[in-house]
Design an enzyme around this catalytic site. Structure first.
Site, PDB file in Angstrom:
ATOM      1  N   GLU A   1       2.249 -40.723   4.672  1.00  0.00           N
ATOM      2  CA  GLU A   1       3.652 -40.831   5.086  1.00  0.00           C
ATOM      3  C   GLU A   1       4.398 -39.566   4.691  1.00  0.00           C
ATOM      4  OE1 GLU A   1       7.106 -41.330   6.480  1.00  0.00           O
ATOM      5  OE2 GLU A   1       5.640 -42.891   6.939  1.00  0.00           O
TER       6      GLU A   1
ATOM      7  N   THR B   1      11.333 -46.448   9.699  1.00  0.00           N
ATOM      8  CA  THR B   1      12.611 -46.672  10.366  1.00  0.00           C
ATOM      9  C   THR B   1      13.232 -47.996   9.960  1.00  0.00           C
ATOM     10  OG1 THR B   1      12.070 -45.297  12.281  1.00  0.00           O
ATOM     11  CG2 THR B   1      13.707 -47.031  12.608  1.00  0.00           C
TER      12      THR B   1
ATOM     13  N   LYS C   1      21.434 -54.576   9.416  1.00  0.00           N
ATOM     14  CA  LYS C   1      21.742 -55.980   9.142  1.00  0.00           C
ATOM     15  C   LYS C   1      22.629 -56.116   7.918  1.00  0.00           C
ATOM     16  CE  LYS C   1      19.219 -56.309  12.594  1.00  0.00           C
ATOM     17  NZ  LYS C   1      19.044 -55.052  13.379  1.00  0.00           N
TER      18      LYS C   1
ATOM     19  N   GLY D   1      22.171 -52.065  25.074  1.00  0.00           N
ATOM     20  CA  GLY D   1      21.025 -52.811  24.574  1.00  0.00           C
ATOM     21  C   GLY D   1      21.253 -53.252  23.144  1.00  0.00           C
TER      22      GLY D   1
ATOM     23  N   ASP E   1       5.735 -48.712  17.346  1.00  0.00           N
ATOM     24  CA  ASP E   1       6.621 -48.158  18.367  1.00  0.00           C
ATOM     25  C   ASP E   1       5.972 -47.121  19.264  1.00  0.00           C
ATOM     26  OD1 ASP E   1       8.555 -49.785  17.336  1.00  0.00           O
ATOM     27  OD2 ASP E   1       9.822 -48.189  16.529  1.00  0.00           O
TER      28      ASP E   1
ATOM     29  N   HIS F   1      19.998 -83.480  10.519  1.00  0.00           N
ATOM     30  CA  HIS F   1      21.403 -83.565  10.944  1.00  0.00           C
ATOM     31  C   HIS F   1      22.320 -83.412   9.720  1.00  0.00           C
ATOM     32  CE1 HIS F   1      24.929 -84.966  13.143  1.00  0.00           C
ATOM     33  NE2 HIS F   1      25.186 -85.767  12.107  1.00  0.00           N
TER      34      HIS F   1
END
Length: 457
Positions: free
Chosen positions: A35, A42, A52, A177, A302, A435
């Protein structure tokens, strides 16, 4: 100069790369993970996690504004971007340390530096050669732009947006998008004026059309402007802002232009083509089992054409490690990988849209039901509008689930199991959904399609 030998060499330490390394180590392989920046790639550093965190801060801002509606006295006085950024970076730091500890505990050798494939079984890092019985290519992606559209100054990408220490007054966003609508949501909650420019007819154009239309209604209600079906022509900038020109002749003035037109494969200069890997516009071409045309060389994440999602990278990394180990793992199509867009309202989907299902099976073979969240007690408490749409084959399994509303991303786990296990609504109808939860909305849709509706007509 040194030559190091491993069972598996992974080029790239993002989601796909490190998951391949971890699973391979679990299966007893010696693994080198190369790396050039930071482990996590990313997703951890400039994608999923930081965005987020920003979206959570935006939700808190909205909650402060709306607290009086449920009898809570609170005052929203503004956004301290330095503290928001510190909140975000603290989360990244903790996750990064945790990942490093996990990699170390697995006995994986991390090699820091820029790797280049130099043969079908070796990667050069500086003066060293890292040799592997198998190679996994996982070099990730970068923020794309349009031809002739230069990034710089007030024309920024999502990476630049994450580092801003102020809230802009007005932002133009090129691209409707996932990235575009998420940043639009953040900035609107922080107090910015926002306009999205999308060349296709709808926002989030890869989603079920009814979901796209619902998001457009929600954004119109939130005061987020958008221009659909019109293409970008050019942009000029000065010290005070940008002027975006559209092909229609209309102009949009803003403080900044965020370019959110997707991500491209980060494969340039990695040596793939020189070694003979089949490529297409920078993407690495593989078969359905993620093998390239060179024996022993695989690609994940990706750089492989298809959905660009961190959890797709995880799944593919696991898959390749198990494939190399001879475990014959199950292939999961991109269609059946869950997707979540974390704007407000959230969008979550898995499987075929109604139109795609009709194309594949014939319109007369498809049944669908769109359950409105207005009938769901927990959604009413949360104050969210939205829907859960389930698509099934007539007398057959569920082939798609498409949702919009606050927090619906948390419902995608059940939805992906139902779709991938080819469950029929009749199989699910006897099972209980607690519920009051939003999860009940899935249950109501399944009950309806099973011919036994409870809270629907």
């Amino acid at each position: 100069m040194a030559e190091l030998n491993f069972d598996l060499v992974v080029l790239g330490g993002g989601s796909g790369g490190y998951s391949a390394a971890i699973r391979a180590a679990e299966l007893g392989m010696s693994v080198a993970l190369i790396e050039k920046n930071k482990l996590g790639g990313t997703c951890l550093h400039v994608g999923c996690i930081p965005t987020k965190a920003m979206l959570h801060a935006a939700e808190v801002a909205d909650n402060a504004r709306e607290a009086h509606e449920c009898g809570i006295n609170a005052t929203f006085t503004g956004v301290d971007m330095d503290r928001v950024n510190a909140f975000r970076e603290d989360i990244i730091t903790k996750k990064f340390k945790g990942l490093g500890g996990l990699i170390k505990a697995r006995g994986i050798t991390v090699i820091e530096g820029e790797g280049r494939l130099v043969s079908p079984n070796s990667v050069a890092v500086g003066a060293d050669t890292i040799v592997g019985k198998n190679i996994v290519l996982a070099t990730g992606s970068y923020s794309k732009s349009l031809p002739g559209l230069e990034i710089g100054g007030r024309v920024i990408t999502s990476e630049h947006a994450l580092q801003m220490n102020y809230v802009p007054n007005k932002v133009a966003i090129l691209g409707g998008g996932v990235i575009g609508v998420e940043f639009a949501s953040v900035w609107k909650s922080f107090g910015s004026e926002v306009v999205i420019i999308e060349g296709l007819p709808h926002l989030v154009p890869n989603e079920e059309e009814s979901i796209s239309k619902a998001l457009e209604r929600a954004y119109r209600k939130r005061g987020i402007d958008y221009k659909l079906g019109v293409r970008f022509q050019g942009v000029t900038q000065n010290d005070s802002g940008v002027v975006v020109t559209l092909e229609s002749g209309e102009t949009v003035e803003a403080d900044l232009l965020l370019v959110a037109v997707g991500r491209g494969p980060a494969t340039a200069g990695c040596g793939f083509e020189e070694v003979g890997i089949t490529m297409d516009r920078g993407y690495v071409i593989t078969n359905e089992r993620l093998a390239t045309n060179i024996p022993g060389v695989y690609a994940v994440g990706d750089i492989v054409p298809g959905l660009q999602l961190a959890h797709r990278g995880y799944q593919q990394g696991f898959f390749v490690a198990e494939e190399i180990a001879g475990l014959n793992p199950v292939v999961i199509s991109d269609t059946n990988i869950p997707k979540v867009t974390y704007c407000e309202p959230e969008i979550a989907s898995v499987g075929l849209t109604e139109s795609k299902a009709a194309e594949q099976y014939g319109a007369d073979k498809i049944a669908a039901y769109d359950y409105n969240l207005a009938g769901n007690g927990k959604s009413e408490i949360l104050g969210t509008a939205g829907s859960v749409k389930v698509v099934r084959l007539v007398d057959g399994p569920v082939v798609g689930v498409h949702m919009i509303g606050a927090r619906v991303g948390e419902l995608i786990g059940e939805a992906q199991l139902v779709v991938n296990w080819e469950a029929h609504p009749e199989d699910i109808a006897p099972l209980l959904h607690a519920h009051p939860t939003q999860n009940e909305s899935l249950g109501e849709a399944f009950l309806y399609l099973a011919g036994k509706p409870l809270h629907t007509l």
